[in-house]
Design an enzyme around this catalytic site. Structure first.
Site, PDB file in Angstrom:
ATOM      1  N   HIS A 187       0.802  -1.212   0.000  1.00  0.00           N
ATOM      2  CA  HIS A 187       0.000   0.000   0.000  1.00  0.00           C
ATOM      3  C   HIS A 187       0.838   1.267   0.000  1.00  0.00           C
ATOM      4  CE1 HIS A 187       1.198  -0.764   4.076  1.00  0.00           C
ATOM      5  NE2 HIS A 187       0.755   0.400   4.497  1.00  0.00           N
ATOM      6  N   CYS A 188       2.163   1.152   0.069  1.00  0.00           N
ATOM      7  CA  CYS A 188       2.999   2.357   0.219  1.00  0.00           C
ATOM      8  C   CYS A 188       3.984   2.565  -0.920  1.00  0.00           C
ATOM      9  CB  CYS A 188       3.773   2.282   1.545  1.00  0.00           C
ATOM     10  SG  CYS A 188       2.759   2.562   3.006  1.00  0.00           S
ATOM     11  N   ILE A 189       4.931   1.654  -1.067  1.00  0.00           N
ATOM     12  CA  ILE A 189       6.098   1.928  -1.903  1.00  0.00           C
ATOM     13  C   ILE A 189       5.758   2.112  -3.385  1.00  0.00           C
ATOM     14  CG2 ILE A 189       8.393   1.118  -2.556  1.00  0.00           C
ATOM     15  CD1 ILE A 189       8.548  -0.272   0.122  1.00  0.00           C
ATOM     16  N   ILE A 200       3.159   3.494  -4.532  1.00  0.00           N
ATOM     17  CA  ILE A 200       2.213   4.602  -4.657  1.00  0.00           C
ATOM     18  C   ILE A 200       2.776   5.916  -4.138  1.00  0.00           C
ATOM     19  CG2 ILE A 200      -0.014   5.462  -3.828  1.00  0.00           C
ATOM     20  CD1 ILE A 200      -0.972   2.529  -3.853  1.00  0.00           C
ATOM     21  N   ASP A 201       3.354   5.881  -2.951  1.00  0.00           N
ATOM     22  CA  ASP A 201       3.730   7.110  -2.246  1.00  0.00           C
ATOM     23  C   ASP A 201       4.659   8.033  -3.022  1.00  0.00           C
ATOM     24  OD1 ASP A 201       2.202   5.922  -0.365  1.00  0.00           O
ATOM     25  OD2 ASP A 201       3.793   5.622   1.111  1.00  0.00           O
TER      26      ASP A 201
END
Length: 434
Positions: free
Chosen positions: A270-272, A274-275
């Site tokens: 959910h992070c790398i 997208i962020d």
């Protein structure tokens, strides 16, 4: 107002509301329950609410026993957002994905805040944990928090405290991972620190909500850039007939100045994946182009295509085409030993293989049935890993290297293996590294 709320938090008389009961929200809910707070758990997904009310967990690494214990003591799951008025603290943990143009989609955050706004009252704290671009808390949540006439910093308190969950990590938990906290005002920060220090061993205050938002992005961009580097190194090493995984193991023996990052079939979670795009998008507002970050994104985003090309080449070596081949993907979660499917590169690879005409199946001990996802669909269940089953497939792809897989059996019985995780340390004629 501030001192009364701080006292209620300190004495555990405050009611804590958590909105969004996924991989971030549910662990936080259980942690507040564990230390004795009454917790209202909000979600629009009725299935999640029903599961929790039955004492059942829908996340693999969270046990039914923990949920059942919380329900018996002090947890009330609900879809009724009007109950937000009962909460002294409201913590937003909803998704912040990218839209089809790879731009930030903070609609879940805005819609959630707007749904809560009619029930804001004096003496509440509102905290956002969802990853987002610097300025979101000030630009989007502040006007919503004050829309009913309340003054932030006096009547209601606003903070940004980014989540740092790592599903399946047994070494670090919600309690032991230090928590960043930035407030819109000094009073907001003071209340935010008190909110989190009740359940987190170490709270790290920062000067503003923007600083907290940027901190979260830096953490994940750091990983994305280094993984992009090692993915590019993998391609170069492969052309030179060098095993990049052996190189990394050797380099990691250096006791300073090197941190081991590992290549793979792409970035998931959910992070790398997208962020970094949240920052590149925001930077354009200031006339800046984050070339380093964007280049790493390009490299990482190209990895599923690279893996498919390696599968194609491996099948060609056996005088077979992708079209019509039976391909078994081992592991479809985004990382090992979890059931988390968000942005999983294995799924992107499965879609590309399906488009090329392959008959694609999968095995994943953590994902028995392919779940409902926003952008991906396969009507599949995990196949068994008996040796006879493995032998039937034209190619086996190691997509996620779960520990519960018998890799020796696969090696002994598979016709062809494409290893995208570096699981096989020795060289075998039928194992191709990707």
């Amino acid at each position: 107002m501030k001192s009364d709320l701080i006292n209620r938090l300190y004495n555990k008389q405050a009611v804590v509301g958590v909105v969004g009961l996924g991989y971030v929200g549910l662990p936080l809910v259980l942690r507040y329950c564990q230390v004795g707070y009454k917790v209202l758990a909000f979600d629009i997904d009725q299935d999640k609410i029903d599961s929790l009310n039955k004492g059942l967990s829908y996340i693999e690494h969270i046990s039914n026993a923990k949920v059942a214990e919380a329900i018996e003591k002090n947890l009330e799951p609900t879809t009724d957002f009007s109950r937000a008025s009962e909460a002294d603290a409201l913590i937003i943990c909803v998704p912040t994905p990218l839209n089809k143009y790879r731009e930030p989609d903070i609609s879940y955050v805005i819609k959630t805040a707007e749904s809560l706004a009619p029930y804001f009252r004096p003496g509440q704290i509102l905290s956002l944990e969802s990853t987002t671009y610097p300025g979101t808390t000030e630009e989007e949540l502040l006007p919503i928090a004050e829309s009913g006439g309340l003054e932030v910093g006096k009547d209601i308190f606003l903070v940004y405290s980014p989540e740092r969950e790592d599903p399946g990590n047994l070494e670090y938990t919600t309690q032991t991972i230090p928590k960043i906290c930035g407030g819109h005002t000094s009073a907001c920060k003071e209340v935010g620190i008190k909110l989190y220090e009740q359940v987190i061993d170490k709270v790290v205050p920062v000067s503003t909500t923007k600083t907290a938002e940027m901190t979260k992005l830096l953490e994940n961009i750091h990983r994305a850039v280094n993984i992009g580097l090692v993915n590019e190194m993998k391609i170069v090493a492969d052309k030179m007939n060098i095993d990049i995984h052996e190189v990394i193991r050797a380099a990691a023996t250096k006791p300073f100045g090197f941190v081991a990052y590992h290549p793979g079939p792409g970035l998931g979670g959910h992070c790398i994946p997208i962020d970094p795009f949240y920052l590149t998008w925001k930077a354009r507002e200031y006339g800046l182009h984050t070339r380093f970050i964007e280049l790493a994104g390009e490299v990482n985003s190209s990895m599923p295509d690279y893996v498919v090309s390696k599968i194609t080449a491996a099948l060609n070596s056996k005088k077979k085409s992708v079209n019509g081949s039976k391909i078994l993907v081992i592991g479809i979660a985004y990382k090992k030993n979890v059931d988390d499917m968000r942005e999983s590169p294995s799924v992107f690879i499965m879609e590309k293989l399906r488009e090329l005409g392959a008959d694609v199946q999968y095995n994943d001990p953590h994902v028995p049935v392919f779940p409902k996802m926003r952008e991906h669909y396969f009507n599949l269940s995990s196949v068994g890993l008996e040796k006879e089953v493995v032998a039937e497939f034209d190619c086996v792809l190691i997509g996620t290297d779960h520990d519960r897989i018998d890799y020796n059996m696969i090696c002994d019985h598979a016709q062809l293996i494409v290893d995208a995780r570096g699981r096989y340390l020795e060289s075998y004629d039928h194992v191709h590294k990707a």
